[in-house]
Design a protein around this motif. Structure first.
Motif, PDB file in Angstrom:
ATOM      1  N   TRP A 425       0.850  -1.177   0.000  1.00 12.66           N
ATOM      2  CA  TRP A 425       0.000   0.000   0.000  1.00 12.66           C
ATOM      3  C   TRP A 425       0.888   1.231   0.000  1.00 12.66           C
ATOM      4  O   TRP A 425       2.109   1.122   0.208  1.00 12.66           O
ATOM      5  N   TYR A 430      -3.154  13.829  -0.436  1.00  9.76           N
ATOM      6  CA  TYR A 430      -4.503  13.861  -1.003  1.00  9.76           C
ATOM      7  C   TYR A 430      -5.110  15.210  -0.668  1.00  9.76           C
ATOM      8  O   TYR A 430      -4.902  15.753   0.416  1.00  9.76           O
ATOM      9  N   GLU A 437     -10.565  10.526  -5.381  1.00  5.67           N
ATOM     10  CA  GLU A 437     -10.656   9.125  -4.941  1.00  5.67           C
ATOM     11  C   GLU A 437     -11.106   8.253  -6.104  1.00  5.67           C
ATOM     12  O   GLU A 437     -10.577   7.165  -6.341  1.00  5.67           O
ATOM     13  N   MET A 440      -8.276   7.868  -8.570  1.00  2.70           N
ATOM     14  CA  MET A 440      -7.268   6.930  -8.063  1.00  2.70           C
ATOM     15  C   MET A 440      -7.732   5.487  -8.256  1.00  2.70           C
ATOM     16  O   MET A 440      -6.954   4.608  -8.624  1.00  2.70           O
ATOM     17  N   LYS A 441      -8.987   5.276  -7.978  1.00  2.09           N
ATOM     18  CA  LYS A 441      -9.546   3.929  -8.086  1.00  2.09           C
ATOM     19  C   LYS A 441      -9.427   3.420  -9.531  1.00  2.09           C
ATOM     20  O   LYS A 441      -9.005   2.284  -9.767  1.00  2.09           O
ATOM     21  N   GLU A 447      -7.958   2.357  -3.153  1.00  2.00           N
ATOM     22  CA  GLU A 447      -8.931   3.200  -2.456  1.00  2.00           C
ATOM     23  C   GLU A 447      -8.241   3.843  -1.259  1.00  2.00           C
ATOM     24  O   GLU A 447      -7.247   3.303  -0.759  1.00  2.00           O
ATOM     25  N   PRO A 448      -8.776   4.962  -0.791  1.00  2.28           N
ATOM     26  CA  PRO A 448      -8.187   5.541   0.426  1.00  2.28           C
ATOM     27  C   PRO A 448      -8.558   4.658   1.610  1.00  2.28           C
ATOM     28  O   PRO A 448      -9.723   4.279   1.744  1.00  2.28           O
ATOM     29  N   TRP A 476      -3.250   4.441   0.741  1.00  5.61           N
ATOM     30  CA  TRP A 476      -4.010   3.988  -0.432  1.00  5.61           C
ATOM     31  C   TRP A 476      -3.721   2.509  -0.675  1.00  5.61           C
ATOM     32  O   TRP A 476      -2.575   2.092  -0.632  1.00  5.61           O
TER      33      TRP A 476
END
Lengths: 480, 480
Positions: A425, A430, A437, A440-441, A447-448, A476
């Protein structure tokens, strides 16, 4: 035990299949004919009992009282707080019939109990003298999960501790949420030897109806994060929806400040996944149903001296309060027994054969390292205790080392993406914008997970997703 | 506390209203918006925890392992054993929807768990070496009761211990059912101070699917019998329905012999009803959430010496392991506190005022008798322990005396009828013919409660209902 009765895949090769075999063959749980629901078998349920046994006194000392509210929650209560309703109803099991009759109102199997507890507090609470009030339930909750289930980690019936509190001031409620998440973190590290990070959830990931949510997350060997406990500041939202009020010191009716927090048997899944090896489970001593197993190595005409010795060792170790089993079952070879107890994760094995008895010693075998230690009778008690402590310490430090190694400090999206690909991770800045989010996904698969406590963000640090000024560092990663 | 906050009816005048107030005002339970379901409040749940704390080690020492099987039982499992199905389905809560979707198959909230446990045993059990096996669940069960509910006594959500066992021989299974009913009887008498009779149920009253059922029954002050625990010999019926087999020592597959037994929180209701008085609950010390309460009697300018003394007494009594509370709440009078703790049933109260401190003594007040005993500081610990023991002994002997006095030996139906009218039960001979039970119910209002163990039936004794040769003496009475 023939080979195929043991764990047939390596942990590194296929962790998913390995985990399933470890859980089932170790006697922790099994699948049932009820879709998405498992049976908590003796070893699994006993681990949970030991967790309850450690944590219940901590809750009680903190002023928490155990209670049980109804499992069934009428639809009108569940819908009363809009965000909460939206968060939970897609996953609710509904009871619609009693015997041959349809019910007047649908009843939900509790996904969590805020709505019913706050309803009753609305009736009971009168005065600031009644506050703070803290209720806990050791119970089950239900979610009609549509995702793949995994024993302990994700399922439709979950054992947990859910605590609900009401306070006179917001400050007190905030302190409570912090107390809870730290209590969970300390517990999981101290008894399960599972290191965790602690922090706050991003807004998109908070509890349905909360002002904010705190959490602890553990890192699994495959780089996925496991949310292992959460604590929510509910502030006034539920109090307003359910009329939870009290007369304050100025004799005015005012809404109470509420929190709730929960720790589920997910932590058992995390513990099994982190510590286990190719032979199956490895249990930290504090939650091992059996801490020490004694296996007599019996040869013809030497039975009596061995059985006398193991019987004596058994009763002496038991006296010290250890959970110790003498495996004198007939019809099984010593080798079969070794494998059986190894799969169950028993921390220490004592082998006692005729030659050991003659030498007035015992062969102690560590489950985690396989290390064999010849221990003279008179030093056995002390050595057993010492090796149990060492085993716990080694499991914890190994897991912490892995957590450190698999935590990548990232400042660019590509670094987060690579971390995820490498089963790690990333800790990266952010900006607080939910759109980032989503981005990023899509781009990294991550995910955060948490905004860790006590972080120091340098000035002019930029969000990994959009490049705007960052507000927080965030873990993340993929999650279970 | 104003008068109307106390119990407003006398136990003898209206036991039903008295019971309800005792339960609610003592903080044991309350009604909820969920029809037929109560909330187990801190005092009520704590009593149950103390019962679990006493009984769980007894189960474990007997080889019982705790587990948790799914709450939800698919309809096809519940229907597989015909008698069982017929006995339970009229009272089952059905889950029919998950989220927005109808389920493929209806799922019942467990009314009891034989069907799901036996399903898994059918899969797991292999060899005679796996037997006996004993599983227990401390859990809740659900029955869509249509009768009037009463907290603890009859409701739709019941906390209980349910144990299920499988054995290699019928003899062993029979021994198990006896062990269980005696363990229940001993427990209830030893910790709840509730005397019970032990025996076998008549065939019409046995568990749905059992060969026979053993039970314990307690006699309530209004002459009604309270079934407080049952133990069932299931023999082969479920084993055949669910394929529970093992390879015996002769290497042949054979069905296991099964039992199940259960003890519910009904015993808490019985205990409250038997021991309580016009002020509310009176709790036997072993299950009292608070065993001793210390109430400082504070006068102006004497606060410090009183508070110092009560603080010291509190910490010293706590060290002895007693559950002791110092009620130093401000804003309440001593009289209000006395009533509050009396309603909750706290066995002993210690009053400490300035004059007591000067005289180096404490006023000890017994909850059951109201007796006040002046106790010198140095004798306090010993006296508290002694008075707790005495209180328990007195509650038990009083209840046993009542049981004896309210048990009428009857040989004619008219005598049974009179016993019931006098709020008693009757021990009277019975021929074993179910038609006679129906006749008795119509003519006297009484049902057969138990065929007590160890009875000696004289030759030529005649059934009270039909006058034919009797086979057994039976307790007849109304029931809860």
């Amino acid at each position: 035990m023939s080979e195929d009765l043991g764990i047939t895949v390596k942990k590194d090769t296929d962790i998913s299949e390995w985990y399933q075999q470890t859980v089932i063959k170790g006697g922790f749980a099994d699948y049932t004919p009820v879709k998405g629901m498992i049976v908590y078998r003796p070893n699994g349920y006993r681990v949970w009992e030991l967790i309850m046994g450690e944590f219940d006194p901590i809750l009680k000392a903190h002023g928490v009282q155990n209670v049980l509210f109804p499992l069934l929650i009428p639809e009108n209560l569940l819908t009363r707080e809009a965000d909460h309703f939206a968060g939970f109803t897609p996953e609710v099991f509904w009871v619609t019939r009693g015997g041959d009759q349809p019910l007047e109102e649908k009843l939900a199997l509790r996904p969590t109990s805020e709505t019913i507890i706050h309803t009753m507090w609305g009736k009971w609470l009168q005065s600031h003298r009644d506050l703070p009030v803290r209720f806990n339930q050791w119970c089950t909750v239900y979610r009609h999960e549509t995702k793949m289930t995994k024993p302990f980690i994700r399922g439709r019936e979950v054992l947990w501790s859910e605590t609900h509190t009401a306070h006179a001031t917001k400050q007190e409620a905030e302190k409570e949420t912090e107390w809870a998440i730290n209590a969970y973190g300390d517990l999981v590290e101290r008894i399960l030897a599972v290191p965790v990070v602690r922090g706050r959830k991003t807004d998109s990931d908070k509890f349905a109806g909360a002002e904010y949510t705190l959490g602890i997350e553990a890192l699994m060997p495959d780089g996925r994060a496991l949310q292992s406990g959460t604590s929510h500041l509910l502030s006034h939202k539920f109090a307003e929806a359910f009329g939870v009020k009290f007369v304050n010191e100025d004799k005015k009716w005012t809404h109470a400040w509420m929190t709730s927090y929960g720790l589920s048997m997910r932590v058992i899944g995390g513990m099994l996944m982190i510590h286990g090896d190719d032979k199956g489970a490895v249990l930290p001593p504090k939650v091992a149903p059996v801490q020490v197993v004694i296996v007599p190595i019996v040869f013809k005409e030497k039975e009596k001296i061995v059985n006398d010795a193991t019987g004596k060792i058994h009763s002496e170790l038991k006296k010290t309060g250890l959970r110790v089993v003498l495996d004198d079952r007939e019809g099984y070879t010593a080798g079969w027994k070794f494998n059986d107890w190894e799969m169950q994760g028993v921390p220490l094995r004592l082998e006692v054969g005729p030659r050991d008895v003659e030498a007035k010693s015992v062969m102690l075998v560590r489950r985690d390292t396989g290390q064999k230690i010849k221990v003279p009778f008179e030093k056995l008690k002390a050595t057993v205790k010492k090796e149990l402590d060492r085993l716990h310490a080694r499991l914890f430090s190994k897991a912490r080392e892995s957590l450190v190694q698999k935590t990548v400090n990232a400042t660019r999206m590509g670094e987060v993406k690579k971390a995820v690909e490498d089963q790690k991770w990333a800790l990266a800045p952010y900006c607080g914008n939910v759109a980032c989010e989503a981005k990023m996904k899509v781009e990294t698969g991550a995910e955060p997970r948490l905004i860790p406590f006590g972080q120091k963000l340098l000035k002019d640090t930029r969000c990994v997703a959009c490049g705007e000024e960052a507000t927080d560092l965030v873990y993340w990663g993929k999650s279970y």
